[in-house]
Design a protein around this motif. Sequence first.
Motif, PDB file in Angstrom:
ATOM      1  N   GLY A 129       9.802 -56.841  31.776  1.00 45.36           N
ATOM      2  CA  GLY A 129      10.546 -57.913  31.149  1.00 45.36           C
ATOM      3  C   GLY A 129      12.002 -57.979  31.563  1.00 45.36           C
ATOM      4  O   GLY A 129      12.539 -57.088  32.231  1.00 45.36           O
ATOM      5  N   VAL A 130      12.651 -59.051  31.131  1.00 45.51           N
ATOM      6  CA  VAL A 130      14.023 -59.320  31.549  1.00 45.51           C
ATOM      7  C   VAL A 130      14.996 -58.245  31.059  1.00 45.51           C
ATOM      8  O   VAL A 130      15.992 -57.944  31.728  1.00 45.51           O
ATOM      9  CB  VAL A 130      14.454 -60.712  31.053  1.00 45.51           C
ATOM     10  CG1 VAL A 130      14.551 -60.754  29.534  1.00 45.51           C
ATOM     11  CG2 VAL A 130      15.775 -61.130  31.674  1.00 45.51           C
ATOM     12  N   MET A 131      14.710 -57.630  29.889  1.00 39.06           N
ATOM     13  CA  MET A 131      15.640 -56.628  29.362  1.00 39.06           C
ATOM     14  C   MET A 131      15.716 -55.384  30.232  1.00 39.06           C
ATOM     15  O   MET A 131      16.733 -54.686  30.252  1.00 39.06           O
ATOM     16  CB  MET A 131      15.258 -56.254  27.932  1.00 39.06           C
ATOM     17  CG  MET A 131      15.714 -57.254  26.881  1.00 39.06           C
ATOM     18  SD  MET A 131      17.502 -57.596  26.958  1.00 39.06           S
ATOM     19  CE  MET A 131      18.166 -55.959  26.628  1.00 39.06           C
ATOM     20  N   VAL A 137      21.204 -53.787  35.398  1.00 37.13           N
ATOM     21  CA  VAL A 137      22.483 -54.399  35.759  1.00 37.13           C
ATOM     22  C   VAL A 137      23.625 -53.751  34.989  1.00 37.13           C
ATOM     23  O   VAL A 137      24.695 -53.461  35.553  1.00 37.13           O
ATOM     24  CB  VAL A 137      22.446 -55.918  35.504  1.00 37.13           C
ATOM     25  CG1 VAL A 137      23.833 -56.531  35.679  1.00 37.13           C
ATOM     26  CG2 VAL A 137      21.456 -56.591  36.445  1.00 37.13           C
ATOM     27  N   ALA A 138      23.422 -53.489  33.701  1.00 41.41           N
ATOM     28  CA  ALA A 138      24.474 -52.888  32.883  1.00 41.41           C
ATOM     29  C   ALA A 138      24.874 -51.518  33.414  1.00 41.41           C
ATOM     30  O   ALA A 138      26.071 -51.212  33.542  1.00 41.41           O
ATOM     31  CB  ALA A 138      23.996 -52.774  31.429  1.00 41.41           C
ATOM     32  N   PHE A 175      29.969 -42.594  36.176  1.00 44.14           N
ATOM     33  CA  PHE A 175      28.749 -41.966  35.675  1.00 44.14           C
ATOM     34  C   PHE A 175      28.745 -41.911  34.149  1.00 44.14           C
ATOM     35  O   PHE A 175      27.745 -42.249  33.505  1.00 44.14           O
ATOM     36  CB  PHE A 175      28.633 -40.555  36.260  1.00 44.14           C
ATOM     37  CG  PHE A 175      27.583 -39.703  35.608  1.00 44.14           C
ATOM     38  CD1 PHE A 175      26.246 -39.860  35.926  1.00 44.14           C
ATOM     39  CD2 PHE A 175      27.937 -38.743  34.673  1.00 44.14           C
ATOM     40  CE1 PHE A 175      25.266 -39.075  35.325  1.00 44.14           C
ATOM     41  CE2 PHE A 175      26.975 -37.948  34.070  1.00 44.14           C
ATOM     42  CZ  PHE A 175      25.638 -38.118  34.389  1.00 44.14           C
ATOM     43  N   MET A 176      29.845 -41.516  33.554  1.00 47.22           N
ATOM     44  CA  MET A 176      29.920 -41.403  32.095  1.00 47.22           C
ATOM     45  C   MET A 176      29.841 -42.774  31.432  1.00 47.22           C
ATOM     46  O   MET A 176      29.124 -42.957  30.452  1.00 47.22           O
ATOM     47  CB  MET A 176      31.194 -40.676  31.683  1.00 47.22           C
ATOM     48  CG  MET A 176      31.227 -39.204  32.076  1.00 47.22           C
ATOM     49  SD  MET A 176      29.760 -38.301  31.482  1.00 47.22           S
ATOM     50  CE  MET A 176      29.903 -38.520  29.706  1.00 47.22           C
ATOM     51  N   PHE A 177      30.593 -43.743  31.955  1.00 43.03           N
ATOM     52  CA  PHE A 177      30.549 -45.093  31.398  1.00 43.03           C
ATOM     53  C   PHE A 177      29.128 -45.651  31.467  1.00 43.03           C
ATOM     54  O   PHE A 177      28.610 -46.202  30.478  1.00 43.03           O
ATOM     55  CB  PHE A 177      31.495 -46.020  32.165  1.00 43.03           C
ATOM     56  CG  PHE A 177      32.857 -46.145  31.557  1.00 43.03           C
ATOM     57  CD1 PHE A 177      33.068 -46.954  30.452  1.00 43.03           C
ATOM     58  CD2 PHE A 177      33.935 -45.455  32.080  1.00 43.03           C
ATOM     59  CE1 PHE A 177      34.326 -47.078  29.882  1.00 43.03           C
ATOM     60  CE2 PHE A 177      35.199 -45.556  31.520  1.00 43.03           C
ATOM     61  CZ  PHE A 177      35.394 -46.371  30.417  1.00 43.03           C
ATOM     62  N   ALA A 178      28.494 -45.523  32.625  1.00 38.88           N
ATOM     63  CA  ALA A 178      27.156 -46.080  32.814  1.00 38.88           C
ATOM     64  C   ALA A 178      26.137 -45.392  31.914  1.00 38.88           C
ATOM     65  O   ALA A 178      25.236 -46.046  31.371  1.00 38.88           O
ATOM     66  CB  ALA A 178      26.749 -45.932  34.282  1.00 38.88           C
ATOM     67  N   GLY A 186      19.480 -49.429  26.572  1.00 35.23           N
ATOM     68  CA  GLY A 186      18.096 -48.984  26.674  1.00 35.23           C
ATOM     69  C   GLY A 186      17.417 -48.709  25.355  1.00 35.23           C
ATOM     70  O   GLY A 186      16.227 -48.356  25.330  1.00 35.23           O
ATOM     71  N   LEU A 187      18.134 -48.890  24.248  1.00 31.41           N
ATOM     72  CA  LEU A 187      17.542 -48.668  22.926  1.00 31.41           C
ATOM     73  C   LEU A 187      16.355 -49.577  22.671  1.00 31.41           C
ATOM     74  O   LEU A 187      15.513 -49.296  21.813  1.00 31.41           O
ATOM     75  CB  LEU A 187      18.596 -48.866  21.829  1.00 31.41           C
ATOM     76  CG  LEU A 187      19.632 -47.749  21.692  1.00 31.41           C
ATOM     77  CD1 LEU A 187      20.700 -48.145  20.681  1.00 31.41           C
ATOM     78  CD2 LEU A 187      18.964 -46.439  21.274  1.00 31.41           C
ATOM     79  N   LYS A 188      16.265 -50.698  23.397  1.00 32.65           N
ATOM     80  CA  LYS A 188      15.129 -51.616  23.232  1.00 32.65           C
ATOM     81  C   LYS A 188      13.830 -50.926  23.601  1.00 32.65           C
ATOM     82  O   LYS A 188      12.766 -51.240  23.062  1.00 32.65           O
ATOM     83  CB  LYS A 188      15.327 -52.868  24.097  1.00 32.65           C
ATOM     84  CG  LYS A 188      14.119 -53.813  24.075  1.00 32.65           C
ATOM     85  CD  LYS A 188      14.381 -55.058  24.873  1.00 32.65           C
ATOM     86  CE  LYS A 188      13.118 -55.913  24.976  1.00 32.65           C
ATOM     87  NZ  LYS A 188      12.630 -56.358  23.666  1.00 32.65           N
TER      88      LYS A 188
END
Length: 263
Positions: A129-131, A137-138, A175-178, A186-188
């Motif tokens: 799915g799109v998420m 991307v995030a 790395f930390m920000f990502a 990713g909680l979805k």
Amino acid sequence: MQLKSKFSGERARYFTGVALLILATIVLSLDSLWLFWAVLGILYLIGAHEALHLYQKIYGYAPNVWHYVGLTFVWCFVYIAPPIESTVMIGMFVVGFLAYKGFDVHHSFIFIYPTLPFVYILALFREFGVMAVVWLVAVVVFADVGAYFGGRLFGNIPLSPSSPKKTLEGAFVGFMFASVVGGLVGLKYVGFLYAFVTSAIMAISAIWGDLYESSLKRRAGVKDSGSILPGHGGVLDRLDAMFFAAISLHFLLCTKAAIEAAL
């Protein structure tokens, strides 16, 4: 004043980056497989063209028209058939035909890079799915932005001979920000801890993807893979980190699904 000078003179980079984010937001918000396939396909053919010319500079052999025919067939088939299997199948036939005709087959590597990474991005959309693509991307955007600004502010130690302008400090900030942002997005799919670990693996993969593209350009003796994106270079320059991260995310999500099905 010194801090300001570090970020001045790169308006084209910022403008292009914002424009790409707006385009990605529009395409993903519409949540249409056909539209996603079409837009990604345009980027794919441009990126593949850039890669073929990188290989030409490395191996000294011009791409053949059959490469482009094969690439077009790949992207048509991945819409109606299993994406990864379609790529391998068509690539196999094109490589075999080139060998049969006696052509140099160095450029056949195009069916692995960047074809397979593009196909994995499409497979993420189709299968999860799109998420899943939003998650990808995030992570990549925050890894890139964090590394860029972290390197400008704190960078001192070179990250790799393949890309001497990038710094270890910048890579760590990215790395930390990502990892943190990806953990939230990713909680979805999973709990925060699993999402954090998955995002961390994606962030590391993004670094490897960036360095891999840099090593190709270094071998080819060029600064950028292309010039279609002002301030960023070519399509491969912009998506290199996303390529490896997409493969990692697809693998981890498929593995998770397989484990859950077995239990």
